[in-house]
Design an enzyme around this catalytic site. Structure first.
Site, PDB file in Angstrom:
ATOM      1  N   GLN A 116      -0.323   2.376  -5.762  1.00 30.45           N
ATOM      2  CA  GLN A 116      -1.764   2.677  -5.648  1.00 30.45           C
ATOM      3  C   GLN A 116      -2.558   2.317  -6.908  1.00 30.45           C
ATOM      4  O   GLN A 116      -3.644   1.751  -6.834  1.00 30.45           O
ATOM      5  CB  GLN A 116      -1.942   4.160  -5.382  1.00 30.45           C
ATOM      6  N   ARG A 123       0.844  -1.190   0.000  1.00 34.41           N
ATOM      7  CA  ARG A 123       0.000   0.000   0.000  1.00 34.41           C
ATOM      8  C   ARG A 123       0.883   1.245   0.000  1.00 34.41           C
ATOM      9  O   ARG A 123       0.897   2.024   0.942  1.00 34.41           O
ATOM     10  CB  ARG A 123      -0.922  -0.032   1.205  1.00 34.41           C
ATOM     11  N   SER A 153      -8.065  -2.096  -3.121  1.00 32.43           N
ATOM     12  CA  SER A 153      -8.691  -0.779  -2.943  1.00 32.43           C
ATOM     13  C   SER A 153      -9.752  -0.511  -3.999  1.00 32.43           C
ATOM     14  O   SER A 153     -10.846  -0.041  -3.674  1.00 32.43           O
ATOM     15  CB  SER A 153      -7.647   0.337  -3.008  1.00 32.43           C
ATOM     16  N   ASP A 166      -3.517  -1.324  -7.097  1.00 28.18           N
ATOM     17  CA  ASP A 166      -4.108  -1.872  -5.875  1.00 28.18           C
ATOM     18  C   ASP A 166      -5.546  -2.361  -6.109  1.00 28.18           C
ATOM     19  O   ASP A 166      -6.514  -1.601  -5.989  1.00 28.18           O
ATOM     20  CB  ASP A 166      -4.051  -0.787  -4.788  1.00 28.18           C
ATOM     21  N   TYR A 202      -2.842  -1.015   7.785  1.00 31.37           N
ATOM     22  CA  TYR A 202      -3.905  -1.921   8.221  1.00 31.37           C
ATOM     23  C   TYR A 202      -4.107  -1.828   9.735  1.00 31.37           C
ATOM     24  O   TYR A 202      -3.191  -1.482  10.484  1.00 31.37           O
ATOM     25  CB  TYR A 202      -3.550  -3.369   7.861  1.00 31.37           C
TER      26      TYR A 202
HETATM   27  P1  NAD Z   1      -9.241  -3.547   5.596  1.00 28.07           P
HETATM   28  O1  NAD Z   1     -10.174  -3.984   4.531  1.00 28.07           O
HETATM   29  O2  NAD Z   1      -8.195  -4.488   6.076  1.00 28.07           O
HETATM   30  O3  NAD Z   1     -10.083  -3.108   6.891  1.00 28.07           O
HETATM   31  C1  NAD Z   1     -11.229  -2.290   6.785  1.00 28.07           C
HETATM   32  C2  NAD Z   1     -11.321  -1.403   8.002  1.00 28.07           C
HETATM   33  O4  NAD Z   1     -11.650  -2.180   9.152  1.00 28.07           O
HETATM   34  C3  NAD Z   1     -10.032  -0.664   8.358  1.00 28.07           C
HETATM   35  O5  NAD Z   1     -10.268   0.728   8.316  1.00 28.07           O
HETATM   36  C4  NAD Z   1      -9.728  -1.155   9.776  1.00 28.07           C
HETATM   37  O6  NAD Z   1      -9.126  -0.156  10.567  1.00 28.07           O
HETATM   38  C5  NAD Z   1     -11.105  -1.523  10.271  1.00 28.07           C
HETATM   39  N1  NAD Z   1     -11.170  -2.396  11.460  1.00 28.07           N
HETATM   40  C6  NAD Z   1     -10.415  -3.463  11.816  1.00 28.07           C
HETATM   41  N2  NAD Z   1     -10.840  -3.986  12.982  1.00 28.07           N
HETATM   42  C7  NAD Z   1     -11.898  -3.234  13.386  1.00 28.07           C
HETATM   43  C8  NAD Z   1     -12.766  -3.280  14.493  1.00 28.07           C
HETATM   44  N3  NAD Z   1     -12.649  -4.184  15.470  1.00 28.07           N
HETATM   45  N4  NAD Z   1     -13.747  -2.344  14.561  1.00 28.07           N
HETATM   46  C9  NAD Z   1     -13.914  -1.408  13.610  1.00 28.07           C
HETATM   47  N5  NAD Z   1     -13.113  -1.310  12.542  1.00 28.07           N
HETATM   48  C10 NAD Z   1     -12.110  -2.210  12.425  1.00 28.07           C
HETATM   49  O7  NAD Z   1      -8.486  -2.228   5.177  1.00 28.07           O
HETATM   50  P2  NAD Z   1      -8.599  -1.304   3.903  1.00 28.07           P
HETATM   51  O8  NAD Z   1      -9.895  -0.618   3.899  1.00 28.07           O
HETATM   52  O9  NAD Z   1      -8.233  -2.076   2.683  1.00 28.07           O
HETATM   53  O10 NAD Z   1      -7.417  -0.255   4.173  1.00 28.07           O
HETATM   54  C11 NAD Z   1      -7.206   0.327   5.408  1.00 28.07           C
HETATM   55  C12 NAD Z   1      -6.418   1.613   5.219  1.00 28.07           C
HETATM   56  O11 NAD Z   1      -5.201   1.389   4.496  1.00 28.07           O
HETATM   57  C13 NAD Z   1      -7.096   2.683   4.391  1.00 28.07           C
HETATM   58  O12 NAD Z   1      -8.077   3.377   5.047  1.00 28.07           O
HETATM   59  C14 NAD Z   1      -5.941   3.550   4.005  1.00 28.07           C
HETATM   60  O13 NAD Z   1      -5.630   4.434   5.045  1.00 28.07           O
HETATM   61  C15 NAD Z   1      -4.840   2.584   3.860  1.00 28.07           C
HETATM   62  N6  NAD Z   1      -4.558   2.350   2.433  1.00 28.07           N
HETATM   63  C16 NAD Z   1      -3.464   2.928   1.880  1.00 28.07           C
HETATM   64  C17 NAD Z   1      -3.205   2.737   0.527  1.00 28.07           C
HETATM   65  C18 NAD Z   1      -2.006   3.354  -0.110  1.00 28.07           C
HETATM   66  O14 NAD Z   1      -1.332   4.116   0.515  1.00 28.07           O
HETATM   67  N7  NAD Z   1      -1.722   3.019  -1.344  1.00 28.07           N
HETATM   68  C19 NAD Z   1      -4.051   1.959  -0.245  1.00 28.07           C
HETATM   69  C20 NAD Z   1      -5.167   1.378   0.363  1.00 28.07           C
HETATM   70  C21 NAD Z   1      -5.403   1.590   1.700  1.00 28.07           C
END
Ligand code: NAD
Length: 377
Positions: free
Chosen positions: A129, A124, A135, A132, A230
């Protein structure tokens, strides 16, 4: 020699997405690759074989021979064992390999001498990006979850003031505001709902507010996130605190969308039977984490169940409900990945295993499982 990149049809019965669209086929042929698709590849997402052929690809009816002759095999979902045994030694296989749940497949790919790229493992980083897939597909899942909830609910989302009375906006609670959750918030807001959300990563609070939703404050103690962005897994005690904090909001909500995941692990159970019992009849729950075990107790994959008047939607492949755009985004991610490592001089996909991105997502190479986490499991 020109490299052949092939796109077999998906074998999973419910898969409507394709890993290539004609528009992106044009880009790949312009790169210098020979593109072959299995006849019928785009049928479920609005593209005919002729559309692909106009874009410079060849449609083939002989799936097995096509895979046997491929330098690179690309699919949305992991290949079936029969297809792996057709792949050439040294071929590259790119897909959502579901590596933590697919131990035998990863072994088979390694034994076959295939270089397997797990799209789940693309890092990530800013550079990665555009490749990805998690995403791009999660954004669509967030949108589709709200639409699925709206279809199941007997209520409309927006406030409406009419001579027949005033209708209050629907109340939506979104648990887990990552990529999917944030898109669900934005979609529910656009439809006029009153939206609340919660996530364990502290950085999310500001993102939720900037979308016009309310962030529900629950003190579960020390949380945080990994270097990759994550969430860290909560302890049982922290999960208990979280459920207690959310119970009232769930009971007052018309729609609850759960999208909480912890990378590489089973999704945490966040909505227990007790919490479901306290919800109003007619409310709807959509569990976006159903494919990794579910956030909702008793959720059944690919079923909409009625639990004492509360509907629980367990549709597994939500991006597959919008296959046109899901395929477009997936194909765009794949094209970006191939283009990033396409060597103009040799006109070939160059496997530079010292590169950050490939180091992270290449899981088998040279007859071995090269990803440390997977090798250790
Ligand atoms: P994910 O699908 O693994 O998780 C989804 C969400 O669940 C996350 O926001 C996590 O914090 C939340 N979560 C986990 N346990 C929980 C709980 N007990 N209660 C409530 N929420 C909980 O993650 P995702 O959505 O694929 O990505 C997470 C973060 O990664 C994004 O928000 C972003 O900040 C980052 N990201 C960065 C890039 C990049 O820089 N290229 C790309 C994608 C995502």
């Amino acid at each position: 020699m020109q490299m052949t990149v092939v796109f077999p049809k998906e074998t999973h019965a419910q898969e409507t997405r394709a890993a290539l669209t004609p528009e992106l086929a044009t880009k790949l042929t312009a790169l210098g690759a020979k593109i072959e698709i299995e006849a019928g590849l785009g049928r479920s997402c609005g593209h005919s074989d002729a559309d692909y052929e106009k874009a410079g690809a060849t449609a083939r009816a002989d799936r097995a021979q096509m895979i046997q002759g491929a330098d690179i095999v690309v699919q949305v979902r992991k290949p079936v064992p029969g297809d792996v045994s057709l792949m050439r030694e040294g071929a590259v296989c790119i897909a959502l390999l579901d590596p933590f749940q697919s131990r035998d497949l990863i072994q088979a790919l390694a034994q076959r001498g295939v270089t397997a790229i797990s799209l789940e493992m693309v890092p990530r980083s800013t550079r990665a990006q555009k490749m990805d897939v998690l995403s791009s597909q999660a954004s669509l899942a967030g949108y589709a979850a709200v639409i699925a909830a709206a279809e199941q609910s007997g209520k409309i989302f927006p406030m409406m003031m009419t001579p027949a009375g005033t209708i209050k906006p629907v109340k939506v609670f979104i648990i887990g505001a990552g990529v999917a959750g944030l898109q669900a918030i934005a979609t529910a807001k656009r439809l006029g709902a009153k939206v609340e959300a919660f996530d364990t990563r502290p950085v999310v609070e500001e993102q939720v507010r900037s979308l016009g939703a309310k962030f529900v404050k629950i003190d579960v103690g020390e949380t945080g996130q990994t270097e990759g962005g994550y969430a860290k897994a909560l302890t049982d005690e922290q999960l208990k605190l979280q459920r207690e904090g959310m119970a009232r909001v769930c009971a007052e909500s018309d729609i609850v969308i759960t999208a909480a995941q912890v990378f590489g692990r089973r999704a945490p159970i966040l909505l227990t039977s007790e919490m479901l019992d306290a919800m109003k009849p007619g409310s709807v729950v959509v569990d976006l984490a159903v494919e990794t075990g579910g956030n909702v107790e008793g959720v059944v994959a690919d079923q909409i169940s009625d639990r004492k008047g509360v509907k629980i939607v367990g549709t597994a492949n939500l991006p597959g409900t919008v296959p046109v755009h899901a395929s477009q985004m997936f194909a765009s991610n794949i094209t970006a990945l191939l283009a990033e490592f396409w060597d103009k001089e040799s006109n070939a996909f160059k496997l530079n295993l010292d590169d950050d991105i490939l180091k992270s997502c290449v899981v088998t190479h040279g007859g071995r499982i090269v990803n440390e986490k997977l090798a250790a499991t």
